[in-house]
Design a protein around this motif. Structure first.
Motif, mmCIF file in Angstrom:
data_model
loop_
_atom_site.group_PDB
_atom_site.id
_atom_site.type_symbol
_atom_site.label_atom_id
_atom_site.label_comp_id
_atom_site.label_asym_id
_atom_site.label_seq_id
_atom_site.Cartn_x
_atom_site.Cartn_y
_atom_site.Cartn_z
ATOM 1 N N THR A 104 0.830 -1.203 0.000
ATOM 2 C CA THR A 104 0.000 0.000 0.000
ATOM 3 C C THR A 104 0.864 1.252 0.000
ATOM 4 O O THR A 104 0.539 2.242 -0.679
ATOM 5 N N SER A 107 2.137 1.910 -3.469
ATOM 6 C CA SER A 107 1.077 2.516 -4.280
ATOM 7 C C SER A 107 0.811 3.947 -3.856
ATOM 8 O O SER A 107 0.655 4.844 -4.699
ATOM 9 N N ALA A 110 3.490 6.278 -5.125
ATOM 10 C CA ALA A 110 3.343 6.587 -6.549
ATOM 11 C C ALA A 110 2.276 7.648 -6.765
ATOM 12 O O ALA A 110 2.468 8.592 -7.549
ATOM 13 N N SER A 129 -6.792 10.661 -8.794
ATOM 14 C CA SER A 129 -6.224 9.567 -9.574
ATOM 15 C C SER A 129 -7.303 8.727 -10.242
ATOM 16 O O SER A 129 -7.232 8.432 -11.429
ATOM 17 N N ASN A 452 -4.423 0.760 -3.571
ATOM 18 C CA ASN A 452 -3.690 -0.130 -4.474
ATOM 19 C C ASN A 452 -4.345 -0.196 -5.850
ATOM 20 O O ASN A 452 -3.653 -0.231 -6.876
ATOM 21 N N CYS A 454 -6.063 2.139 -7.262
ATOM 22 C CA CYS A 454 -5.790 3.416 -7.942
ATOM 23 C C CYS A 454 -4.493 3.342 -8.728
ATOM 24 O O CYS A 454 -4.433 3.684 -9.911
ATOM 25 N N THR A 455 -3.446 2.889 -8.041
ATOM 26 C CA THR A 455 -2.141 2.818 -8.695
ATOM 27 C C THR A 455 -2.156 1.792 -9.814
ATOM 28 O O THR A 455 -1.601 2.037 -10.900
ATOM 29 N N PHE A 456 -2.753 0.645 -9.557
ATOM 30 C CA PHE A 456 -2.829 -0.389 -10.595
ATOM 31 C C PHE A 456 -3.562 0.130 -11.830
ATOM 32 O O PHE A 456 -3.091 -0.033 -12.968
ATOM 33 N N TRP A 466 -0.133 10.498 -15.892
ATOM 34 C CA TRP A 466 0.458 9.553 -14.929
ATOM 35 C C TRP A 466 1.974 9.543 -15.116
ATOM 36 O O TRP A 466 2.517 8.829 -15.948
ATOM 37 N N TYR A 473 7.476 1.568 -7.659
ATOM 38 C CA TYR A 473 6.209 0.853 -7.619
ATOM 39 C C TYR A 473 6.140 -0.084 -8.813
ATOM 40 O O TYR A 473 6.933 0.002 -9.756
ATOM 41 N N THR A 475 3.106 -2.143 -11.335
ATOM 42 C CA THR A 475 1.686 -2.269 -11.660
ATOM 43 C C THR A 475 1.074 -3.516 -11.031
ATOM 44 O O THR A 475 0.008 -3.458 -10.385
ATOM 45 N N SER A 478 0.853 -3.640 -7.170
ATOM 46 C CA SER A 478 -0.326 -2.906 -6.699
ATOM 47 C C SER A 478 -1.578 -3.750 -6.847
ATOM 48 O O SER A 478 -2.462 -3.737 -5.973
#
Length: 934
Positions: A104, A107, A110, A129, A452, A454-456, A466, A473, A475, A478
């Motif tokens: 977490t 993520s 990032a 995001s 998580n 969000c970042t993925f 982005w 990080y 993908t 996450s």
């Protein structure tokens, strides 16, 4: 033919009217509406907590995170967790919690480094995001989690106080839940008042609190290592560190407690709230000097320190204290201390005061416990009103607008504090730590899952915005964090997880259907919707497989039947002002309301407002990309002027402009590729031999005997002729292949990357000479990161009067602020110097053809008037040849074609000067609208 004429007429009429409208817009109205639009575009203010004081990573992230993580569980429940799960599973629980928190935090880091972070904590991060729907939903859940966490830590403080009062024979009512409710209500009210009055002094207070906690931990570790000092301590189960005790306590011993038959996941649910402080830095991100750096650095260090302390204290508990003990001194010699099972009063299973007993001083443990619980509760109570205020300011949920009203010079949300107090009080009345902890675990896991995700989602979709500066990080890590959080939620309590999911969906749909204004923040959700729309349009425009030519009658019949089945009415409705022809609109709606669409057109001479123009631009192009006019020196005067006029009109209509000129080097690379794939290309109906590639090149349509080229260029063209002959020979192409493909074949043509390859020597050079809104740096960044990351070399022009070192530092800060990855930065010097005589002679010979032409494209007077600009372009050419001759693509700021200031021929001669003898060149000029977000 009729359709084409209608389309051409409409486009010409609309273009003419739009041009007139641009000259009739009231400037003052535009400026006012523009300011209002900007305000709505970024409505969340800089919500500060510390009265404008900006904090560093230690004071703003490390210490708050440690204060949040070192909470009630550290001093009141860690011994009980070891008793239930044993040393082995306790270590596993801590490590699993650490895994969730580390994923977490990766993520979160990032997201935090993907632009400027303002007030609102996790809500701000997620909403900017993933969009307002996700951000608001997780924001409400996170606010509830923090409010309940404040209640839990207050209960922990009251529990510890009750133990101390019981030890001294004191009580208020029953020395149990009623005393917890009374003391907890008073403590909660006092803490809310402290937060509301002002926390300018909190930085000093938290330094004192962290010191108390560290001293308490040190006292516990020292006491555990030294062992028991009295017989009473041994009788109560503290027998000192030894391997026999460690072996006995190594495996789990799950028991019935507080109405629950415990297992691994129920104990995990009890422990997890102890590590929910990773977001402490993000909660007050508006108060940090540099959130992008402070949050990752401070959070990871806090995690390392806190988890090391949890592991160490757990092992000391398990190796030094029995699970059950009678407390009877006589049992020290006569009977086993755990002979009293299952009615023992002491030991890890039966009392929460093990830490006090093992420590050098119980007073220090009480002090550390109170410091940990009250500081965590204060932090939670401080963050919730700010989050509510951010939601209210963004006008996401109407019910929260009332609680977001700011008061005082620092904009304190006093109404938000009242709401927070009431919610926390509601859960405090439960007065049972073991009941509240699993509920908080569920809320926090849901919040962490969304972080998580969000970042993925952003890393997978990769919108242009982005560009996180935190590079560690991943993908799919996450995604693993997201799945892990959801899985633990379900295993811990599927009922609570289902309720949380239901609440989240309800909050999400509420925002989705309300569609509040001013929440277009360029989220990855918007980017995904846009990509899906574009993909759907592309797929809809592709002809079906049956479009290929068939010889049999049955094939043609099948194709016709398929076309009939797939037909959909798509209307262009010339309705004028829609309210004037309501029945016509209604008829069009009846025709297209199921599975189709209608475009309503209106041609008007009335000037459009700023809002109307902006709304139309959402679905309109914003960049005009054209090819370089290769034969401009030999073309007709009207054609040349029309070409430059198109560029000027694009700027007048607020379009950015990009002009691409290929090079002979690019031609050779593409030719080599076609040689290697000649046989496969010959078999394809879309394959085209070198004749088509020649049309894509910048010079091949100009006869060799009509160009001024040096010996080196002659050699290059000779090589190209050999290459072309080789391709024609290997391809064995028929005459049909030499003709252009049908117009509709573009739908099925496979575009291949021919400018850049995966060669490690490839590079993109960006010459950022003027501030055009940032497009001149954004486009090369997008190109460089396509497929595999290609080195991006930036050449920037320093502002006059600035020292080169100062200008370079400022440019680096600016690029870092916009999260632009680059391999090197060079500040361009000497652009104002006079070009060499060789360059001047080159330009003179270039324009000589224009001067001797009977139309007299370029006059001597114009050349004298623009002499300084011409010399500037020549000097820039020298710098380009010196620095970028080995680049794979050169992106240069396009000179502005001033209307009625410079002739079309002179303007094109400048472009010729800047692009001849170079690798492929892309001229770019923005429309002065900012395209880079900080």
């Amino acid at each position: 033919m009729e359709v084409n004429l209608l389309s051409d007429c409409l486009s010409r009429t609309a273009s003419k009217i739009k041009e007139n409208n641009m000259n009739m817009v009231d400037l003052e109205t535009e400026v006012k509406e523009d300011a209002e639009t900007l305000r709505k575009g970024n409505p969340t203010p800089e919500l500060t907590t510390y009265g404008g004081i900006k904090l560093g990573w230690i004071q703003g992230v490390l210490i708050p995170c440690l204060l949040n993580i070192w909470g009630v569980m550290l001093f009141l429940r860690i011994s009980w967790i070891v008793a239930q799960a044993g040393i082995a599973l306790t270590i596993l629980i801590v490590m699993l919690s650490a895994l969730v928190c580390v994923l977490t935090t990766l993520s979160l880091s990032a997201i935090c480094t993907n632009g400027q972070v303002q007030g609102g904590g996790v809500y701000y991060l997620v909403s900017r995001s993933l969009g307002a729907e996700f951000g608001a939903s997780v924001g409400i859940i996170f606010a509830c989690a923090n409010a309940v966490a404040a209640s839990m830590n207050t209960i922990g403080f009251c529990e510890s106080l009750n133990e101390l009062m019981k030890f001294h024979g004191l009580k208020i009512i029953d020395n149990d839940v009623n005393d917890i409710r009374i003391v907890g209500t008073i403590a909660l009210l006092v803490m809310c008042l402290i937060c509301a009055v002002g926390m300018d002094w909190e930085t000093k207070t938290q330094n004192f609190l962290i010191t108390v906690i560290v001293v308490a931990i040190a006292a516990y570790v020292t006491g555990a290592l030294l062992g028991p000092t009295t017989a009473t301590q041994r009788a109560q189960g503290f027998i000192g560190i030894n391997l026999e005790t460690a072996a006995t306590n190594f495996w789990p011993d799950f028991r019935y407690s507080d109405g629950v038959n415990h297992n691994f996941f129920s104990v995990f649910a009890m422990f997890f709230p102890a590590v929910t402080g990773v977001q402490a830095g993000a909660n007050i991100c508006g108060d940090l000097k540099d959130p992008a750096t402070a949050i990752p650095k401070g959070t990871f260090l806090a995690l390392s320190i806190s988890f090391a302390s949890y592991l160490g204290m757990s092992v000391l508990c398990g190796t030094g204290t029995l699970r059950d003990a009678s407390g009877n001194l006589l049992d020290l010699n006569n009977n086993p201390l755990d002979a009293c099972k299952p009615n023992c009063l002491y030991g890890l299973h039966n009392t929460y005061s093990i830490m006090q007993m093992m420590s050098l001083s119980s007073s220090l443990i009480y002090g550390g416990c109170w410091a940990a619980t009250l500081s965590t509760a204060l932090t939670n109570l401080l963050s919730v009103p700010r989050l509510i205020q951010a939601l209210g300011v963004d006008r996401i949920y109407p019910g929260l607008i009332f609680f977001s009203k700011p008061y005082g010079k620092h904009g304190e949300p006093y109404r938000g504090y009242v709401l927070t107090f009431l919610v926390s009080l509601l859960f405090l009345l439960i007065a049972n730590l073991n009941t509240i902890a699993p509920l908080i675990t569920n809320f926090y896991l849901a919040s962490y899952a969304l972080i998580n995700f969000c970042t993925f989602h952003a890393a997978l979709i990769k919108p242009i915005s982005w560009r996180p500066s935190f590079k560690y990080y991943n993908t799919w890590l996450s995604f693993v964090g997201f799945v892990l959080c959801i899985a633990i939620m379900v295993v811990v309590s599927w009922v609570t997880a289902l309720v949380t999911l239901f609440v989240f969906i309800a909050l999400y749909l509420l925002v989705l259907y309300r569609n509040p204004e001013g929440v277009e923040w360029g989220s990855s959700t918007e980017a995904h919707r846009y990509m899906e729309l574009v993909w759907a349009l592309v797929q809809a425009s592709r002809p079906h497989a049956a479009h290929a030519a068939h010889s049999t009658h049955s094939a043609h019949s099948a194709q016709a039947a398929h076309s009939a089945r797939s037909y959909r009415p798509q209307l262009l409705l010339l309705a004028g002002r829609p309210p004037a022809r309501a029945q016509l609109l209604h008829l069009a709606h009846l025709i297209t309301k199921v599975g189709s669409f209608v475009v309503v057109a209106d041609i008007t001479e009335t000037p459009l407002s700023y809002a109307e123009k902006t709304s139309r631009k959402q679905i309109a192009p914003n960049i005009m990309l054209i090819g370089y006019k290769n034969n401009w020196m030999k073309d007709k005067p009207d054609s040349l002027r029309s070409y430059v006029k198109v560029i000027q009109l694009a700027f007048e209509h607020y379009l950015a402009v990009a002009i691409y000129r290929a090079s002979s080097a690019a031609l050779r690379r593409r030719a080599n590729m076609l040689v290697l794939t000649a046989r496969a290309a010959a078999a394809s109906p879309l394959a085209r031999p070198q004749a088509d590639i020649m049309n894509a090149d910048s010079n091949l349509d100009i006869p060799n005997d009509e160009r001024q080229i040096d010996d080196r260029q002659v050699a290059n063209y000779a090589i190209e002729d050999v290459t072309k002959s080789l391709i024609l020979e290997r391809a064995s192409a028929s005459e049909s292949h030499l003709r252009l493909p049908p117009a509709d074949s573009i739908n099925s043509y496979t575009f291949e990357q021919t400018i850049l390859s995966d060669n490690e020597n490839d590079s993109v050079d960006a010459w950022w000479l003027y501030d055009d809104g940032g497009l001149n740096i954004l486009l090369p960044y997008i190109i460089a990161r396509h497929k595999t990351k290609i080195p991006l070399r930036i050449f920037a022009l320093a502002k006059a009067g600035l020292h080169i070192k100062v200008a370079e530092d400022r440019m680096r800060d600016l690029l870092n602020k916009f999260r632009i990855d680059y391999s090197s930065l060079t500040m361009v010097q000497g652009i104002s110097e006079k070009p060499t005589q060789q360059s001047i002679e080159f330009f003179t010979s270039l324009v000589q053809t224009m001067k001797i032409n009977e139309k007299r494209f370029i006059t001597d007077a114009e050349l004298d008037y623009h002499k300084a600009k011409t010399y500037r372009q020549l000097r820039l050419r020298e710098l380009l040849l010196k620095n970028s001759i080995d680049a794979s693509l050169v992106v240069i700021t396009l000179p502005m074609p001033r209307k009625d200031s410079v002739s079309a021929a002179l303007y094109m001669s400048w472009l010729e000067v800047l692009s001849r003898d170079l690798p492929p060149v892309l001229f770019v000029r923005g429309n002065d609208s900012s395209v880079l977000s900080a």
